[in-house]
Scaffold this motif. Sequence first.
Motif, short mmCIF file in Angstrom:
data_model
loop_
_atom_site.label_atom_id
_atom_site.label_comp_id
_atom_site.label_asym_id
_atom_site.label_seq_id
_atom_site.Cartn_x
_atom_site.Cartn_y
_atom_site.Cartn_z
N GLN A 171 -0.29 -2.97 2.25
CA GLN A 171 0.44 -3.67 1.10
C GLN A 171 1.08 -2.45 0.06
OE1 GLN A 171 -0.50 -7.07 -0.93
NE2 GLN A 171 -1.32 -8.24 0.82
N ILE A 172 0.15 -1.71 -0.40
CA ILE A 172 0.37 -1.06 -1.72
C ILE A 172 0.87 0.41 -1.39
CG2 ILE A 172 -0.52 -0.06 -3.81
CD1 ILE A 172 -0.43 -3.18 -3.40
N VAL A 173 0.20 1.08 -0.32
CA VAL A 173 0.48 2.43 -0.09
C VAL A 173 1.79 2.41 0.79
CG1 VAL A 173 -0.16 4.49 1.11
CG2 VAL A 173 -1.61 3.29 -0.30
N LYS A 174 2.00 1.63 1.85
CA LYS A 174 3.11 1.64 2.58
C LYS A 174 4.45 1.13 1.80
CE LYS A 174 0.51 2.50 5.98
NZ LYS A 174 -0.47 3.51 5.62
N ASN A 175 4.41 0.64 0.72
CA ASN A 175 5.55 0.23 0.13
C ASN A 175 6.03 1.34 -0.86
OD1 ASN A 175 5.51 -2.32 1.34
ND2 ASN A 175 4.30 -3.24 -0.35
#
Length: 175
Positions: A171-175
């Motif tokens: 959720q966080i790193v890929k966004n």
Amino acid sequence: MVSLPITQLGDRILRQKALEIKNIHDDRIQKLIDDLIATVAQANGVGIAAPQVAESLRLFIVASHPNPRYPNAPEMEPTAMINPKIIAHSTEVVKGWEGCLCVPGIRGLVPRYQAIEVEYMDRNGKLHKAEFTDFIARIFQHEYDHLDGIVFLDRLESTLDIMSEQEYQKQIVKN
């Protein structure tokens, strides 16, 4: 330099107040600094405190750099901070995601001061005063907490601020 085993949550040493270092030049302290630097690099961490390797001493390493756990981390040469103190801080508090080598698989959204003024001794015994902001300030506060027996989970405002490492990466790193 040797990579040391990392103490896991539940070990009593992580809940103790660490002891001040009296002789920075002691060979054992100098070796511990080298071993902490090797350990944090091997673990893809951005910081590590002596209690995390079962040494109840007021010493930590800040070693910020982009890595799989923190892909947007700024670059900072690994720095030993001995008997550190926070001498001032901003009124502004910012929530940010943190993980811990002692609490694998979990991230938490932790409130921290946005800016801090600190002092610490380096591995040569020289006193430093510095101001850290943003991610480096967050690392310093996280590691400083370890010296007082506090883990990042203790700082969460709600259990809703917890996420698995796998979900964090998705959720966080890929966004």
